[in-house]
Each structure stands twice: as C-alpha cells, then as structure tokens.
Design an enzyme around this catalytic site. Sequence first.
Site, short mmCIF file in Angstrom:
data_model
loop_
_atom_site.label_atom_id
_atom_site.label_comp_id
_atom_site.label_asym_id
_atom_site.label_seq_id
_atom_site.Cartn_x
_atom_site.Cartn_y
_atom_site.Cartn_z
N HIS A 8 34.51 -9.80 -49.72
CA HIS A 8 33.63 -11.19 -50.54
C HIS A 8 33.77 -11.07 -52.08
CE1 HIS A 8 30.44 -14.41 -51.08
NE2 HIS A 8 31.37 -14.97 -51.33
N HIS A 19 35.88 -12.55 -56.13
CA HIS A 19 34.18 -12.72 -57.32
C HIS A 19 34.67 -12.03 -58.18
CE1 HIS A 19 30.60 -15.73 -56.03
NE2 HIS A 19 31.87 -14.89 -54.39
N HIS A 32 38.74 -16.65 -50.02
CA HIS A 32 37.28 -17.02 -50.57
C HIS A 32 36.74 -17.82 -49.01
CE1 HIS A 32 33.28 -18.65 -52.44
NE2 HIS A 32 33.27 -17.29 -52.49
N ASN A 87 32.99 -16.36 -46.51
CA ASN A 87 32.14 -17.09 -47.66
C ASN A 87 31.48 -17.79 -46.42
OD1 ASN A 87 30.20 -17.45 -50.14
ND2 ASN A 87 30.64 -19.34 -48.98
N ILE A 130 30.54 -21.03 -55.49
CA ILE A 130 29.16 -20.23 -54.65
C ILE A 130 29.48 -18.66 -53.72
CG2 ILE A 130 29.86 -21.05 -52.43
CD1 ILE A 130 26.22 -20.95 -53.97
#
Length: 845
Positions: free
Chosen positions: A504, A509, A696, A700, A845
């Site tokens: 993740h 990110h 993602h 997520n 997010i």
Amino acid sequence: MSELILRRIGFQAMDHVPYWFDALELTAIGVGKRSKESFIKDWAQKATVQADKVQYTAEFNISRDFGEPGAILIRNTHQAELYLESIALQLPSGTVYFPCHSYIAASIHDPKPRVFFSNKVYMPWETPDGLKDLRKQELDTLRGNGKGERKSWDRIYDYAVYNDLGDPDKKFDLSRPILGGKEFPYPRRVRTGRDPCKSDPTREVKIVNGEAVYVPRDESFEPIKQTNFAANSLRGLVHKVVPAIRDYFNLTPGEFDSLKDIEQLYQEGLEMGTDTGENPLPDFVKGLGSGRKETPDQTRERNRVLDGLPIPDYYREIVRSTTTPTSLLKYPLPRILSKDRSAWMRDDEFARQALAGVNPLVISCVEEFPLRSTLSPEEYGPQESAIKPEHIESQLEGLTVAQAMEAKRLFIVDYHDVFMPFVKRINELEGRKIYATRTLFFLHHDGVLKPVAIELSLPPPAPDSSGSKRVFTPGKDATSFWLWQLAKLHYCAADSGYHQLVSHWLRTHASTEPYIIATYRQLSALHPIAKLLHPHLRYTMEINAAARQNLVGAGGVIENTFTPGRYAMEMSSAVYDLSWRFDKESLPEDLIRRGMAVRDADAPHGLRLRIEDYPYAADGLLVWDSIEQWVRNYVSLYYPDSQTVLRDVELQQWWTEIRTKGHADKKDEPWWPKLDSPQNLVKILSTMIWIASGHHAAVNFGQYDYSGFVPNQPCLARRLVPEPGDPEFQCLLRNPQKVMLDTLPGQEQSTVVMMVVESLSTHSPDEEYLGYNGMHTNWTSDGRAVKAFKAFSARLAEVDKKICERNADLTLKHRTGAGTLPYQLLLQKSGPGITMRGIPNSISI
C-alpha cells in the site's frame, strides 16, 4: 463575453456592495497580443448569493485580428483566496474553455497574475509566440528556487528526503532515520523548507498538531473532500474513547474477554462491561451505541463520570459536546462477517485472501525446494527452510513435492527475508512478538487453494548459533488445531504489516509522489501528457502529507498498532532498496516476476495465469488492458514515431527528473525503461496510471471489510506460539481461546486500527472514478482525444459486466460460494462510503 465559475473561500455572502467590487482582474492573451484589463461585471450584484459555487461574467474588448485567446491572466485583488473552477470565453467562432481548478491567492500574498491556458494542446515546438514566454514562466514558478520555507499559498514543487518522520526535539526516542540516501534508499517527497530541528539540524522540525503540512496549494483537498476527511477523523477520535471507558468499568482493562466482545463493537447498545459492586455502571454507559437522546439527568451523570475517566481532555470534550454521544461509537459490520461469522477461521478462506483479499500482490509460485534464504547464515542461522517433504506431501493429492512444483501447483507467501533482519529488534519492543514467516499453499484439482504449512522462524540468540524454526501444518486434533490457528495469526500479523507498509504505502503513495512533482515541474499545462496524467495526480500529495504527520511518522498509528513498530519505515526502505523496480510495477510484469503468469500469445491479455481463479489478477488484467489501450490511442495522437518522442524536450526532462531526482537512489539502475519510442512511453504511462488507480484500489478499499475484524487480519501479535514444556502451553491446553485473545491486539490497538481502516476504506462524495470525467469536463479541445476517452469508458463498462459474470460463476470458488465474498474491488465506480468497490482515478485516500 467570459463566464467564470468561482468558489468563494473565507467569506460569506454580503448584503451590501463591498469595497472589493473589482475582485478579479483579467487579461486575455492571444497570438502575440494582449487585451486591456477587464473586471467581473456582476461581482457586487451576486454578493448576497448563498451558494458554494457562483457563476460570474466579464467582457474583453479585443480587435478582429486578435486571434483565438490561448491564455487568461488573473490577479485576485480581494483579501481572501478564491477557487476558480473554469472559464468559458464566448466568441463569434465558438466557445473557448479554460479548465482551471485552482486556488488563486490574494494579491497581498502573491501579487503576480496567474496564468490559465485554454484546453488546447500544444507540443513544445508548436507553442504560439504569444504563449511561449508564459509557458516557460509558469513552469519556472512551479519549480521555485529550492530555498526558503513554503507558505500555504505557494504552488512550488520540489524534492526532499523523508527527514520529517521523527521528532527528536520533543523526545530522543522519537528520532527516526532519514529515508532517502545511501543508507536508507527511498523515493522523494515534496519539499516544505521547514526549519531544522534544534537537536539535529539534518532533520526537519515537526509541526504542531492541527497545523497543516505544506503541499502546493492546488494539491489540497477541495472543501467537500476536506469535510468528509475531517468527519472521519472526528469519528475516529470518538472511537478511541471506547477503550478508556471500558478500562474504567471493566475487571480486565485493555483486553477483550471473548470473541463476542469484538463482535459487539459492530452492534447497537454496545456493552461497556458488567455491573460490579465496586464500580456500578452508570445508565449512559450501559446504553452506549444506542444513539438515543439523553435526559438532563443523564447528561449530568455523564459529565460527572467523564470528569473522572483517565482519558485525554480532548476525548472527554468530544463525548461531552453531544447529547447523543454513543451514536459515533458503533462500527459498521465488516463484510467478512456478513455471510459467515466463522469464515475467518477456515483454511480455504485463509488461502483465498492471498488471491482476493486486501493483499493479493505477494503470493508467488514455488520454483525451488527446499526453500532457501539469501540472508547471511552467520547472522540469521541456516539458510535452508525447515519445511520438509514429509510435512506437506500427505496434503498434495498423491503428488510428490517435485511433481507439485512441476505442475505449478505449489505456491508461497514468503516474508522470511523481509522480516528476519528486524525480528530481534521488534521482539524487544513492548507488546510485540513476531516471526519471519513462510506459508506454503497447494492448488487442489478443483481449483481451490489451501494452506499446507507455515514456518515461523526466530533469529539465533548469538552469532554462529542456530535460530528457531518451527513448522505447523493443519491440525488433526484439538491441540494441533489451535497451534495451527496461532500460526495463521502470526502469518496474518506479518502480512498485515507488509500490506500496509509495502503493497500500500511504498508501492502506491510514496512511489507516486515523485511522478506528481516531476509532472508539474516539467510538463506545461498545454502538454498532452500533462492533460492525460492530471486526473491521476489528484489529492495524493495532501494525503501523503497527512500520513507523514499522523500515520507513518514517529509515534503515529502505524508504529503504535502494526507489527514492525518504530522500525516500520526503515523496513519499507529495505524493501524499496532490494526489490522495487519501476519496470516490474505494471500488473503483467509483476505477475510474471512472481511466477503467477507466463507469456502466452494465445491466452487473453497475452498471459496465462498459473491459477485461473485468481480474482485480483484476472480482473486486474481486464482493467490493465483497458488502461493500456486508452493510453496507446491517446499517445498515438501526438507521437506518431520515435523521433517525436525524442525531440520533446519537456517529456525527456520529465522522465529524466523522475529517475534522477524523484527516485534518485535508483538513478543508475539499468532496468529503467528508455523513453525513446511511443511504445515505451505507453508502458511508462500505463504503469503510472495503473498504480494510481487499479493497484491502489485493490489494496485500499477492502481494508475495513477484511482488517476491520481484527482476528481476520490482526495488525500485530503480542505473544509467541507456546511450546511444549512452557507454562503458557498449559494455558493453551486449559483455555485456547484466551491464549488467542492474549495474542491478538488489545482493545485500544484494535479500535484504533478499525478507526483508521474505516476512514481509509471510505469513498468521498466527490470521488472521481476511472473512465469518468467527473468535474473536469472540457479538459481538452481535441475531439480525437475525447472520442478515445469515451471508448475507454465504454470498455470499462464491459469490464464491469465481465466481473459480475465471474462473481456469479460457481466454478470460480475463490469468488463465489457459501460464505464467500464476491471480488468487487476492481469494479469501475462506487457510491460514497465503505462499499468495497470502485477505482478512483488517483490515490486520494
């Protein structure tokens, strides 16, 4: 005439003509020409309008030979910033659109006029004379000079290492390594320019809680997103009151007394304990979760009890401030419990989640046996795994290990070498116990994957001595059943930490932030690739900044509640150093690297999956192909040949900067794709878009429904597995469920993780999904690109139909059957909330 759609920020509608009548000053730029300054005509008339967005008009006086305006300069003379969504300039020849979606700082902060280009695409060598200087000036503004502290209204994109994770000025124990550099390689983040720490000038000072971490102004959440994010944060704070109240009234503070206690977190009328002679429960505590409005007497009683609770003042005030304090304490039911409340204990469900759960990106095909480590045997013990053929061959449907390997039916999730260098340090932390794990799976003839062995390893207590390697297999009696359950729990705790830190955070990110910085620094808004990438960059830097402050930093949620503790980010750096490769981040290459697929020209997508019923891979390839086809069609409009790619200075500088600055610690690696052809450009862009969207979404938006029930995906383990002869082994024999509960996270860790993954799994009302324009209409004037995008959206609609068909196919047992959740994470769109479906355009997010 020009129509502007504005969002007024920082002031309300007025009932009088304000002094800022000429709040916006506009100038149109044509081919070598510039109009006279113009102002909004109806600003004062609309001062009383009560609306989030307001449409205004302005007029430009331009000559017949002015040409088509390509840019508009705007200066905000009002005292507050404004958010400009778009401009539509109506000409006799038609309407020219200027997509803006930008905050305009007040001129007292930024006196220079802002430039907004039309939605027309210009390659660098095609830029009209009137726009050339503006194109360069805007890029220079976005690059900044690399000096000084960034202000909240700045729009400057620059690079920095992760030297802001610790807080050594507050406490030495909160000092953390600087990520980025030779010792701890890492992607770069956006530079903030904050002051250095007093105790260590190489580190950036920690900001005070409540202050915003700098991101370029247009990377900030828009108001509707900010409101949703803040609401989830408030909900999370209230959730944290639960453990403290429970501790106050419970005979076993901090612990779950039974699995039923955990399940009650999702029910109305949450029981906070039982009445005792010493500590009778007040009425308001007995009714927690009901959401019923209190009587005045109940409110007074609540405040009296709250004053005596051992909880922080701000928690106390949150509960005190509402007359229905318990309505926020109830968690939604995770879907893992919705069909079969005992599914999490089944072996087939345990294996299924390696293919269709929240972390389906690690499982690989076994290529050698015995399994071997690459770590130093002097430091970490024998390299050969303790798993022997006799441990597993009775479970291989009559096959030997060699035959199962040859048939490509033996699979593994191997965390041994990732965790082993950290095991000793982690196990010295309070309330943390971890193993380096290996888990073997076998694919049965009916297509169902099942676990056959788990190896739990500890490092040797001293160099050149042997470590501990224990092998567990599915239990055949009561004791071995519970030992197997504890071994699975330890695997899940390791998997949970790896998922959060690597699958993740690191692979989506952290790795994406350099792409965003380079895009705004090197690609003009007029550039076709900037227009293609823009939807996939939205909100990522803002959420990353919040994560550095509250989640992945020293003392944050990840350190406090996940297995690696204070070594979490150091571990993700080690994984980045050893295994991250841009050329392997596309879905097809990732599957091939793990041995989960092989190239096959006759198979769909050109790949043949080792496990046909591998929901993440099967559905992901449908989405990947749609993305790649869209990117190929779009790129072909502007790059007909390799020469066009090579002559594009902005594009070449963009790719060079990603490699040499954004991922500077890997700049000399030979595997970086060369940007020398349209084909390679398509691969690069498709990979970036896939990571920001499909990848993602897959890791997520299923978090709450799998990890929100802590026994299914525990964030950490607190006890090692008891061994025969140990006193704890006798406890296992007497009360195995208590041993499991003592191994699982406690109440506070559990509820904090539930709060975090609830927030992370929630779609915002303003979410923009893959294949949808959302609010960003009129993004290009190129009708060919619009047509290609519509075809992309239509392909994704067909993908949805195919996924729904698969979820109804009873032969696909990893996504259908009694108590089995369908795989919906890669469906195109979702409504707001926790839906376990939907692919946003970006990491939002």
